[in-house]
Design an enzyme around this catalytic site. Structure first.
Site, PDB file in Angstrom:
ATOM      1  N   HIS A 125       0.867  -1.184   0.000  1.00 11.63           N
ATOM      2  CA  HIS A 125       0.000   0.000   0.000  1.00 11.63           C
ATOM      3  C   HIS A 125       0.904   1.236   0.000  1.00 11.63           C
ATOM      4  O   HIS A 125       2.008   1.197   0.561  1.00 11.63           O
ATOM      5  CB  HIS A 125      -0.835  -0.045   1.281  1.00 11.63           C
ATOM      6  CG  HIS A 125      -1.881   1.004   1.421  1.00 11.63           C
ATOM      7  ND1 HIS A 125      -1.605   2.298   1.792  1.00 11.63           N
ATOM      8  CD2 HIS A 125      -3.231   0.949   1.261  1.00 11.63           C
ATOM      9  CE1 HIS A 125      -2.728   2.995   1.854  1.00 11.63           C
ATOM     10  NE2 HIS A 125      -3.729   2.201   1.530  1.00 11.63           N
ATOM     11  N   ASP A 202       3.286  -3.865   8.091  1.00 13.17           N
ATOM     12  CA  ASP A 202       2.050  -3.117   7.925  1.00 13.17           C
ATOM     13  C   ASP A 202       0.910  -4.097   8.217  1.00 13.17           C
ATOM     14  O   ASP A 202       0.602  -4.968   7.391  1.00 13.17           O
ATOM     15  CB  ASP A 202       1.985  -2.577   6.491  1.00 13.17           C
ATOM     16  CG  ASP A 202       0.642  -1.931   6.175  1.00 13.17           C
ATOM     17  OD1 ASP A 202      -0.270  -2.008   7.014  1.00 13.17           O
ATOM     18  OD2 ASP A 202       0.518  -1.361   5.072  1.00 13.17           O
ATOM     19  N   GLN A 205      -4.263  -4.698   7.243  1.00 14.81           N
ATOM     20  CA  GLN A 205      -5.225  -5.717   6.795  1.00 14.81           C
ATOM     21  C   GLN A 205      -5.115  -7.006   7.584  1.00 14.81           C
ATOM     22  O   GLN A 205      -6.096  -7.711   7.746  1.00 14.81           O
ATOM     23  CB  GLN A 205      -5.021  -6.007   5.292  1.00 14.81           C
ATOM     24  CG  GLN A 205      -5.253  -4.831   4.388  1.00 14.81           C
ATOM     25  CD  GLN A 205      -6.708  -4.362   4.369  1.00 14.81           C
ATOM     26  OE1 GLN A 205      -7.642  -5.084   4.718  1.00 14.81           O
ATOM     27  NE2 GLN A 205      -6.910  -3.119   3.968  1.00 14.81           N
ATOM     28  N   LYS A 228     -10.179  -0.275  10.839  1.00 15.14           N
ATOM     29  CA  LYS A 228     -10.344  -1.530  10.081  1.00 15.14           C
ATOM     30  C   LYS A 228     -10.555  -2.704  11.029  1.00 15.14           C
ATOM     31  O   LYS A 228     -10.854  -3.809  10.611  1.00 15.14           O
ATOM     32  CB  LYS A 228      -9.114  -1.786   9.214  1.00 15.14           C
ATOM     33  CG  LYS A 228      -8.937  -0.735   8.107  1.00 15.14           C
ATOM     34  CD  LYS A 228      -7.784  -1.092   7.217  1.00 15.14           C
ATOM     35  CE  LYS A 228      -7.167   0.098   6.551  1.00 15.14           C
ATOM     36  NZ  LYS A 228      -7.732   0.422   5.258  1.00 15.14           N
ATOM     37  N   CYS A 367      -4.794   2.420  -3.617  1.00 13.44           N
ATOM     38  CA  CYS A 367      -3.508   2.909  -3.086  1.00 13.44           C
ATOM     39  C   CYS A 367      -2.383   1.911  -3.343  1.00 13.44           C
ATOM     40  O   CYS A 367      -1.487   1.738  -2.489  1.00 13.44           O
ATOM     41  CB  CYS A 367      -3.599   3.247  -1.598  1.00 13.44           C
ATOM     42  SG  CYS A 367      -4.812   4.503  -1.224  1.00 13.44           S
TER      43      CYS A 367
HETATM   44  N1  PMP Z   1      -1.769  -0.368   4.706  1.00 15.14           N
HETATM   45  C1  PMP Z   1      -2.723  -1.115   4.159  1.00 15.14           C
HETATM   46  C2  PMP Z   1      -2.381  -2.502   3.692  1.00 15.14           C
HETATM   47  C3  PMP Z   1      -4.011  -0.608   4.033  1.00 15.14           C
HETATM   48  O1  PMP Z   1      -4.963  -1.354   3.474  1.00 15.14           O
HETATM   49  C4  PMP Z   1      -4.281   0.691   4.505  1.00 15.14           C
HETATM   50  C5  PMP Z   1      -5.670   1.292   4.386  1.00 15.14           C
HETATM   51  N2  PMP Z   1      -6.262   1.151   3.147  1.00 15.14           N
HETATM   52  C6  PMP Z   1      -3.258   1.421   5.078  1.00 15.14           C
HETATM   53  C7  PMP Z   1      -2.012   0.859   5.171  1.00 15.14           C
HETATM   54  C8  PMP Z   1      -3.453   2.808   5.591  1.00 15.14           C
HETATM   55  O2  PMP Z   1      -4.345   2.837   6.652  1.00 15.14           O
HETATM   56  P1  PMP Z   1      -4.923   4.241   7.174  1.00 15.14           P
HETATM   57  O3  PMP Z   1      -5.522   4.914   5.988  1.00 15.14           O
HETATM   58  O4  PMP Z   1      -5.949   3.841   8.184  1.00 15.14           O
HETATM   59  O5  PMP Z   1      -3.780   4.989   7.765  1.00 15.14           O
END
Ligand code: PMP
Length: 411
Positions: A125, A202, A205, A228, A367
Protein backbone atom coordinates in the site's frame (compact mmCIF):
# COMPACT_ATOMS: atom_id res chain seq x y z
CA UNK A 1 -14.63 -25.61 16.98
CA UNK A 2 -18.18 -24.24 17.14
CA UNK A 3 -18.56 -21.95 14.13
CA UNK A 4 -19.27 -18.26 14.48
CA UNK A 5 -22.96 -17.49 15.01
CA UNK A 6 -23.18 -15.18 12.02
CA UNK A 7 -26.75 -14.06 12.71
CA UNK A 8 -25.77 -13.00 16.23
CA UNK A 9 -22.68 -11.21 14.87
CA UNK A 10 -24.73 -9.35 12.28
CA UNK A 11 -27.15 -8.38 15.05
CA UNK A 12 -24.27 -6.63 16.83
CA UNK A 13 -23.85 -4.13 13.96
CA UNK A 14 -26.66 -1.53 13.92
CA UNK A 15 -25.84 -0.33 10.40
CA UNK A 16 -26.62 -3.78 9.01
CA UNK A 17 -30.14 -3.66 10.49
CA UNK A 18 -31.14 -0.63 8.45
CA UNK A 19 -32.31 -1.29 4.90
CA UNK A 20 -31.21 1.03 2.15
CA UNK A 21 -33.81 3.06 0.21
CA UNK A 22 -36.35 0.84 -1.60
CA UNK A 23 -35.91 -1.77 1.13
CA UNK A 24 -32.65 -3.15 -0.29
CA UNK A 25 -30.56 -4.93 2.32
CA UNK A 26 -27.05 -3.55 2.75
CA UNK A 27 -24.33 -5.83 1.42
CA UNK A 28 -21.17 -4.23 2.74
CA UNK A 29 -18.09 -5.59 1.01
CA UNK A 30 -15.61 -2.82 1.75
CA UNK A 31 -14.25 -3.74 5.17
CA UNK A 32 -10.76 -3.61 3.68
CA UNK A 33 -11.24 0.16 3.39
CA UNK A 34 -13.00 0.54 6.73
CA UNK A 35 -15.02 -1.84 8.86
CA UNK A 36 -18.47 -1.21 10.35
CA UNK A 37 -18.78 -0.78 14.10
CA UNK A 38 -20.51 -3.07 16.59
CA UNK A 39 -22.88 -1.53 19.12
CA UNK A 40 -20.41 -2.06 21.97
CA UNK A 41 -17.83 0.19 20.27
CA UNK A 42 -20.40 2.90 19.59
CA UNK A 43 -21.62 2.59 23.18
CA UNK A 44 -18.13 2.84 24.59
CA UNK A 45 -17.35 6.04 22.72
CA UNK A 46 -20.68 7.49 23.87
CA UNK A 47 -20.00 6.37 27.42
CA UNK A 48 -16.81 8.42 27.49
CA UNK A 49 -18.49 11.61 26.27
CA UNK A 50 -21.62 11.17 28.37
CA UNK A 51 -20.06 10.14 31.64
CA UNK A 52 -16.45 11.06 32.28
CA UNK A 53 -14.87 12.91 29.36
CA UNK A 54 -11.83 15.03 30.19
CA UNK A 55 -8.39 15.52 28.72
CA UNK A 56 -5.94 12.69 29.24
CA UNK A 57 -2.83 12.54 31.41
CA UNK A 58 -3.44 16.01 32.84
CA UNK A 59 -6.21 16.27 35.43
CA UNK A 60 -6.08 14.95 38.97
CA UNK A 61 -9.84 15.42 39.31
CA UNK A 62 -11.91 12.28 39.06
CA UNK A 63 -12.85 12.42 35.37
CA UNK A 64 -9.22 12.89 34.45
CA UNK A 65 -8.33 9.86 36.53
CA UNK A 66 -11.05 7.73 34.92
CA UNK A 67 -9.94 8.72 31.42
CA UNK A 68 -6.32 7.85 32.24
CA UNK A 69 -7.34 4.50 33.64
CA UNK A 70 -9.54 3.71 30.63
CA UNK A 71 -6.79 4.71 28.20
CA UNK A 72 -4.21 2.59 29.94
CA UNK A 73 -6.75 -0.24 30.01
CA UNK A 74 -7.16 0.08 26.24
CA UNK A 75 -3.38 0.12 25.77
CA UNK A 76 -3.14 -3.06 27.79
CA UNK A 77 -5.86 -4.67 25.65
CA UNK A 78 -3.89 -3.81 22.51
CA UNK A 79 -0.76 -5.28 24.10
CA UNK A 80 -2.49 -8.54 24.88
CA UNK A 81 -4.19 -8.69 21.48
CA UNK A 82 -0.91 -8.55 19.57
CA UNK A 83 0.93 -10.37 22.38
CA UNK A 84 3.53 -7.70 22.99
CA UNK A 85 5.62 -7.93 26.13
CA UNK A 86 5.28 -4.42 27.54
CA UNK A 87 2.52 -1.83 27.39
CA UNK A 88 5.08 0.97 26.83
CA UNK A 89 5.69 -0.67 23.43
CA UNK A 90 2.16 0.35 22.37
CA UNK A 91 1.91 3.87 20.96
CA UNK A 92 -1.45 5.40 20.03
CA UNK A 93 -1.27 7.24 16.73
CA UNK A 94 -3.85 8.62 14.33
CA UNK A 95 -3.68 5.48 12.16
CA UNK A 96 -1.54 3.05 10.27
CA UNK A 97 -0.21 5.72 7.91
CA UNK A 98 0.95 7.84 10.83
CA UNK A 99 2.54 4.81 12.51
CA UNK A 100 4.55 3.91 9.40
CA UNK A 101 5.65 7.51 8.91
CA UNK A 102 6.77 7.59 12.53
CA UNK A 103 9.02 4.58 11.98
CA UNK A 104 10.38 5.91 8.69
CA UNK A 105 11.13 9.39 10.02
CA UNK A 106 11.76 8.67 13.68
CA UNK A 107 13.81 5.49 13.41
CA UNK A 108 14.82 5.53 9.76
CA UNK A 109 16.37 8.99 9.58
CA UNK A 110 18.48 8.23 12.64
CA UNK A 111 19.69 4.86 11.47
CA UNK A 112 20.07 5.00 7.69
CA UNK A 113 22.77 6.59 5.59
CA UNK A 114 23.89 6.66 1.97
CA UNK A 115 24.61 3.17 0.69
CA UNK A 116 22.09 1.47 3.01
CA UNK A 117 19.11 -0.37 1.59
CA UNK A 118 15.41 -0.71 2.36
CA UNK A 119 13.70 -3.86 1.13
CA UNK A 120 10.12 -3.37 -0.04
CA UNK A 121 8.03 -4.90 -2.81
CA UNK A 122 5.42 -3.89 -5.34
CA UNK A 123 2.36 -5.18 -3.49
CA UNK A 124 2.67 -2.59 -0.71
CA UNK A 125 0.00 0.00 0.00
CA UNK A 126 1.27 3.54 -0.62
CA UNK A 127 1.37 3.99 3.18
CA UNK A 128 4.09 1.35 3.34
CA UNK A 129 5.80 2.49 0.16
CA UNK A 130 5.98 6.27 -0.11
CA UNK A 131 7.48 6.81 3.40
CA UNK A 132 10.36 4.48 2.44
CA UNK A 133 10.81 6.23 -0.89
CA UNK A 134 10.99 9.52 1.00
CA UNK A 135 13.38 8.10 3.57
CA UNK A 136 15.64 6.87 0.78
CA UNK A 137 15.57 10.29 -0.90
CA UNK A 138 16.41 12.01 2.39
CA UNK A 139 19.22 9.69 3.51
CA UNK A 140 20.78 8.54 0.23
CA UNK A 141 19.65 4.97 0.90
CA UNK A 142 18.14 2.83 -1.87
CA UNK A 143 14.85 0.94 -2.06
CA UNK A 144 15.26 -2.63 -3.32
CA UNK A 145 12.33 -4.74 -4.45
CA UNK A 146 11.63 -8.34 -3.61
CA UNK A 147 10.06 -9.70 -6.83
CA UNK A 148 6.52 -11.05 -6.90
CA UNK A 149 5.47 -14.36 -8.41
CA UNK A 150 2.94 -14.42 -11.25
CA UNK A 151 0.20 -15.23 -8.76
CA UNK A 152 1.04 -12.25 -6.55
CA UNK A 153 3.16 -13.72 -3.75
CA UNK A 154 6.58 -12.67 -2.59
CA UNK A 155 9.19 -14.65 -4.46
CA UNK A 156 10.99 -15.84 -1.34
CA UNK A 157 13.40 -18.01 -3.34
CA UNK A 158 14.94 -14.80 -4.73
CA UNK A 159 15.31 -12.94 -1.46
CA UNK A 160 19.08 -13.56 -1.46
CA UNK A 161 19.35 -11.30 -4.53
CA UNK A 162 17.97 -8.28 -2.68
CA UNK A 163 18.63 -8.83 1.03
CA UNK A 164 22.16 -8.34 2.29
CA UNK A 165 24.09 -6.72 5.10
CA UNK A 166 23.35 -3.40 3.39
CA UNK A 167 19.65 -3.87 4.18
CA UNK A 168 18.61 -1.90 7.24
CA UNK A 169 14.83 -2.18 6.95
CA UNK A 170 12.52 -4.84 5.55
CA UNK A 171 9.04 -3.32 5.19
CA UNK A 172 6.21 -5.66 4.29
CA UNK A 173 2.48 -5.99 4.60
CA UNK A 174 0.99 -8.83 6.62
CA UNK A 175 -1.79 -9.07 4.07
CA UNK A 176 -2.08 -7.26 0.75
CA UNK A 177 -5.05 -4.91 0.59
CA UNK A 178 -5.40 -5.61 -3.14
CA UNK A 179 -4.31 -9.20 -3.79
CA UNK A 180 -5.26 -10.51 -0.37
CA UNK A 181 -1.87 -12.28 -0.23
CA UNK A 182 -0.83 -13.41 3.25
CA UNK A 183 2.90 -12.93 3.55
CA UNK A 184 5.31 -15.25 5.42
CA UNK A 185 6.13 -12.77 8.18
CA UNK A 186 7.93 -15.19 10.51
CA UNK A 187 10.28 -16.30 7.74
CA UNK A 188 10.88 -12.73 6.59
CA UNK A 189 11.60 -11.60 10.14
CA UNK A 190 14.17 -14.33 10.56
CA UNK A 191 15.84 -13.47 7.27
CA UNK A 192 15.79 -9.75 8.07
CA UNK A 193 17.40 -10.34 11.46
CA UNK A 194 20.04 -12.67 10.00
CA UNK A 195 20.98 -9.81 7.67
CA UNK A 196 21.03 -7.33 10.58
CA UNK A 197 17.89 -5.49 9.46
CA UNK A 198 14.69 -4.62 11.32
CA UNK A 199 11.33 -5.75 10.03
CA UNK A 200 8.41 -3.31 9.84
CA UNK A 201 5.04 -4.97 9.30
CA UNK A 202 2.05 -3.12 7.93
CA UNK A 203 -0.73 -4.88 9.81
CA UNK A 204 -3.60 -2.73 8.52
CA UNK A 205 -5.23 -5.72 6.79
CA UNK A 206 -3.77 -8.64 8.71
CA UNK A 207 -4.41 -7.57 12.31
CA UNK A 208 -8.24 -7.49 11.94
CA UNK A 209 -8.34 -10.92 10.31
CA UNK A 210 -5.40 -13.05 11.48
CA UNK A 211 -3.84 -13.93 14.82
CA UNK A 212 -0.96 -11.58 15.57
CA UNK A 213 1.89 -12.46 17.89
CA UNK A 214 4.65 -9.89 17.56
CA UNK A 215 7.07 -11.80 19.78
CA UNK A 216 6.58 -15.26 18.24
CA UNK A 217 6.79 -13.75 14.73
CA UNK A 218 9.85 -11.65 15.53
CA UNK A 219 8.20 -8.40 14.43
CA UNK A 220 10.18 -5.26 15.30
CA UNK A 221 7.57 -2.64 14.37
CA UNK A 222 3.89 -3.26 13.65
CA UNK A 223 1.48 -0.60 12.41
CA UNK A 224 -2.30 -0.82 12.18
CA UNK A 225 -5.49 1.25 12.26
CA UNK A 226 -8.44 1.05 14.64
CA UNK A 227 -11.07 1.68 11.99
CA UNK A 228 -10.34 -1.53 10.08
CA UNK A 229 -10.50 -3.49 13.35
CA UNK A 230 -14.17 -2.56 13.96
CA UNK A 231 -12.99 0.33 16.14
CA UNK A 232 -13.30 4.09 15.68
CA UNK A 233 -11.60 6.09 12.96
CA UNK A 234 -8.83 8.51 13.92
CA UNK A 235 -6.88 6.11 16.11
CA UNK A 236 -4.16 3.63 15.25
CA UNK A 237 -1.29 1.82 16.84
CA UNK A 238 2.43 1.58 16.48
CA UNK A 239 4.03 -1.33 18.25
CA UNK A 240 7.80 -1.18 18.53
CA UNK A 241 10.22 -3.32 20.51
CA UNK A 242 11.26 -1.39 23.60
CA UNK A 243 14.89 -0.95 22.59
CA UNK A 244 13.89 0.17 19.08
CA UNK A 245 11.44 2.75 20.41
CA UNK A 246 14.25 4.03 22.61
CA UNK A 247 16.26 4.62 19.42
CA UNK A 248 13.31 6.32 17.70
CA UNK A 249 13.13 10.11 17.65
CA UNK A 250 9.77 11.79 18.17
CA UNK A 251 8.40 13.46 15.06
CA UNK A 252 5.76 15.60 16.76
CA UNK A 253 6.76 18.05 19.47
CA UNK A 254 4.67 19.78 22.11
CA UNK A 255 2.75 19.00 25.28
CA UNK A 256 2.94 15.65 27.09
CA UNK A 257 5.90 14.29 25.11
CA UNK A 258 8.54 16.16 27.07
CA UNK A 259 10.49 15.35 30.18
CA UNK A 260 11.77 18.91 30.80
CA UNK A 261 11.60 22.06 28.73
CA UNK A 262 14.30 24.68 29.18
CA UNK A 263 14.56 28.00 27.40
CA UNK A 264 17.11 26.68 24.95
CA UNK A 265 16.40 22.95 24.66
CA UNK A 266 14.11 20.17 25.81
CA UNK A 267 14.35 16.54 26.82
CA UNK A 268 11.82 13.84 26.03
CA UNK A 269 9.59 11.60 28.08
CA UNK A 270 9.95 7.88 27.50
CA UNK A 271 7.68 5.80 25.28
CA UNK A 272 4.75 5.90 24.73
CA UNK A 273 4.40 9.56 25.88
CA UNK A 274 7.39 10.55 23.73
CA UNK A 275 5.34 9.77 20.61
CA UNK A 276 1.96 11.02 21.81
CA UNK A 277 2.41 14.79 21.67
CA UNK A 278 -0.65 16.95 22.27
CA UNK A 279 -4.10 15.63 23.05
CA UNK A 280 -4.46 12.11 21.74
CA UNK A 281 -7.64 10.50 20.38
CA UNK A 282 -9.12 9.96 23.83
CA UNK A 283 -12.56 8.47 23.26
CA UNK A 284 -11.41 6.70 20.10
CA UNK A 285 -8.50 4.96 21.78
CA UNK A 286 -10.72 3.90 24.69
CA UNK A 287 -13.32 2.55 22.24
CA UNK A 288 -10.59 0.70 20.35
CA UNK A 289 -10.22 -1.29 23.56
CA UNK A 290 -13.91 -2.21 23.28
CA UNK A 291 -13.37 -3.36 19.67
CA UNK A 292 -10.55 -5.60 20.84
CA UNK A 293 -12.74 -7.01 23.61
CA UNK A 294 -15.37 -7.70 20.98
CA UNK A 295 -12.94 -9.60 18.77
CA UNK A 296 -11.77 -11.50 21.84
CA UNK A 297 -15.35 -12.51 22.64
CA UNK A 298 -15.86 -13.81 19.11
CA UNK A 299 -12.46 -15.51 19.16
CA UNK A 300 -9.89 -14.86 16.45
CA UNK A 301 -9.80 -18.58 15.56
CA UNK A 302 -13.50 -18.52 14.77
CA UNK A 303 -13.19 -15.21 12.93
CA UNK A 304 -10.40 -16.62 10.79
CA UNK A 305 -12.27 -19.81 10.03
CA UNK A 306 -15.48 -17.98 9.17
CA UNK A 307 -13.76 -15.50 6.86
CA UNK A 308 -11.81 -18.27 5.11
CA UNK A 309 -15.08 -20.04 4.47
CA UNK A 310 -16.70 -16.93 2.95
CA UNK A 311 -13.58 -16.15 0.94
CA UNK A 312 -13.38 -19.65 -0.50
CA UNK A 313 -17.02 -19.52 -1.51
CA UNK A 314 -16.57 -16.08 -3.12
CA UNK A 315 -13.37 -17.10 -4.90
CA UNK A 316 -15.05 -20.14 -6.44
CA UNK A 317 -18.33 -18.47 -7.32
CA UNK A 318 -16.73 -15.39 -8.92
CA UNK A 319 -15.05 -17.65 -11.43
CA UNK A 320 -18.48 -18.55 -12.83
CA UNK A 321 -18.63 -15.06 -14.41
CA UNK A 322 -17.43 -14.99 -18.03
CA UNK A 323 -14.40 -12.72 -18.51
CA UNK A 324 -13.63 -12.71 -14.76
CA UNK A 325 -10.00 -12.15 -13.74
CA UNK A 326 -9.20 -12.46 -10.05
CA UNK A 327 -5.80 -11.07 -9.13
CA UNK A 328 -3.55 -12.72 -6.58
CA UNK A 329 -2.97 -16.20 -5.23
CA UNK A 330 -5.32 -19.12 -4.58
CA UNK A 331 -7.32 -19.23 -1.37
CA UNK A 332 -4.64 -21.12 0.57
CA UNK A 333 -2.39 -18.04 0.44
CA UNK A 334 -4.92 -15.25 0.83
CA UNK A 335 -7.06 -13.48 3.38
CA UNK A 336 -10.62 -12.27 2.86
CA UNK A 337 -10.03 -9.99 -0.12
CA UNK A 338 -10.72 -10.46 -3.83
CA UNK A 339 -9.84 -7.87 -6.45
CA UNK A 340 -11.00 -8.51 -9.96
CA UNK A 341 -11.83 -7.16 -13.39
CA UNK A 342 -14.36 -8.38 -15.91
CA UNK A 343 -13.35 -8.17 -19.55
CA UNK A 344 -15.16 -5.30 -21.24
CA UNK A 345 -16.37 -3.64 -18.00
CA UNK A 346 -14.83 -0.54 -16.49
CA UNK A 347 -14.36 -1.07 -12.72
CA UNK A 348 -16.08 2.24 -11.90
CA UNK A 349 -19.14 1.31 -13.97
CA UNK A 350 -19.23 -2.05 -12.25
CA UNK A 351 -19.00 -0.53 -8.76
CA UNK A 352 -21.77 1.94 -9.60
CA UNK A 353 -24.07 -0.75 -10.95
CA UNK A 354 -23.41 -2.95 -7.91
CA UNK A 355 -24.38 -0.03 -5.70
CA UNK A 356 -27.80 -0.02 -7.36
CA UNK A 357 -28.32 -3.48 -5.90
CA UNK A 358 -27.10 -2.40 -2.47
CA UNK A 359 -23.71 -4.08 -2.90
CA UNK A 360 -20.91 -1.78 -1.73
CA UNK A 361 -17.48 -2.50 -3.21
CA UNK A 362 -14.48 -0.35 -3.89
CA UNK A 363 -12.96 0.33 -7.29
CA UNK A 364 -9.75 2.03 -8.35
CA UNK A 365 -6.09 1.41 -7.61
CA UNK A 366 -6.63 0.85 -3.86
CA UNK A 367 -3.51 2.91 -3.09
CA UNK A 368 -1.37 0.31 -4.84
CA UNK A 369 -0.34 2.05 -8.08
CA UNK A 370 2.98 0.20 -8.50
CA UNK A 371 1.08 -3.10 -8.15
CA UNK A 372 -1.51 -2.08 -10.72
CA UNK A 373 1.34 -1.03 -13.05
CA UNK A 374 2.93 -4.44 -12.58
CA UNK A 375 -0.36 -6.19 -13.31
CA UNK A 376 -0.95 -3.95 -16.33
CA UNK A 377 -4.36 -2.69 -15.16
CA UNK A 378 -5.30 0.84 -14.17
CA UNK A 379 -8.09 -0.16 -11.81
CA UNK A 380 -9.85 -3.16 -10.30
CA UNK A 381 -12.98 -3.86 -8.29
CA UNK A 382 -12.37 -5.07 -4.75
CA UNK A 383 -14.75 -7.08 -2.59
CA UNK A 384 -13.34 -7.41 0.92
CA UNK A 385 -15.05 -9.35 3.67
CA UNK A 386 -15.42 -8.79 7.38
CA UNK A 387 -16.64 -10.79 10.29
CA UNK A 388 -20.30 -9.95 9.53
CA UNK A 389 -20.28 -11.14 5.92
CA UNK A 390 -21.78 -14.47 4.96
CA UNK A 391 -22.26 -16.64 1.90
CA UNK A 392 -25.56 -14.79 1.39
CA UNK A 393 -23.54 -11.62 0.77
CA UNK A 394 -21.52 -13.48 -1.85
CA UNK A 395 -24.73 -14.63 -3.53
CA UNK A 396 -25.94 -11.03 -3.52
CA UNK A 397 -22.63 -9.96 -5.07
CA UNK A 398 -23.03 -12.58 -7.78
CA UNK A 399 -26.60 -11.46 -8.57
CA UNK A 400 -25.48 -7.85 -8.69
CA UNK A 401 -22.56 -8.68 -11.00
CA UNK A 402 -24.93 -10.54 -13.31
CA UNK A 403 -27.24 -7.50 -13.32
CA UNK A 404 -24.25 -5.23 -14.09
CA UNK A 405 -23.04 -7.45 -16.91
CA UNK A 406 -26.48 -7.39 -18.50
CA UNK A 407 -26.62 -3.60 -18.21
CA UNK A 408 -23.20 -3.35 -19.81
CA UNK A 409 -24.37 -5.77 -22.52
CA UNK A 410 -21.64 -8.25 -21.74
CA UNK A 411 -24.01 -11.20 -21.72
N1 PMP B 1 -1.77 -0.37 4.71
C1 PMP B 1 -2.72 -1.12 4.16
C2 PMP B 1 -2.38 -2.50 3.69
C3 PMP B 1 -4.01 -0.61 4.03
O1 PMP B 1 -4.96 -1.35 3.47
C4 PMP B 1 -4.28 0.69 4.51
C5 PMP B 1 -5.67 1.29 4.39
N2 PMP B 1 -6.26 1.15 3.15
C6 PMP B 1 -3.26 1.42 5.08
C7 PMP B 1 -2.01 0.86 5.17
C8 PMP B 1 -3.45 2.81 5.59
O2 PMP B 1 -4.34 2.84 6.65
P1 PMP B 1 -4.92 4.24 7.17
O3 PMP B 1 -5.52 4.91 5.99
O4 PMP B 1 -5.95 3.84 8.18
O5 PMP B 1 -3.78 4.99 7.76
Amino acid sequence: MIPLDIEAVRGDFPILQKPLPKGLPLVYLDSGASAQKPQCVIDKEREVYENYYANAYRGVYRFGAIVDEELEGAREKVRQFIRAEHSDEIVFTSGCTMSLNLVASGWGKRNLKAGDEILINEMEHHANFVPWQQLAAQTGATCRFLPLTDDGRLEMARIGEVLSDKTKIVAVTGMSNMLGTLNPIDELAKKAHDAGAVIVVDGAQSVPHEHTDVVASGIDFLAFSGHKLYGPSGVGVLYGKRELLEQTAPILFGGHMIDRVYKDHSTWASSPAKFEAGTIQIAQAIALGAAIDYMGTLGMDKVQEHERNVLEYAYNRLQEIPGMRIYGPGVEHRGAITSFTIDGAHPEDLAQLLDRKGVFVRHGHHCTMPLHDLLGVSATVRASFGVYNSRDDVDALMDAIQFACQRLRLT
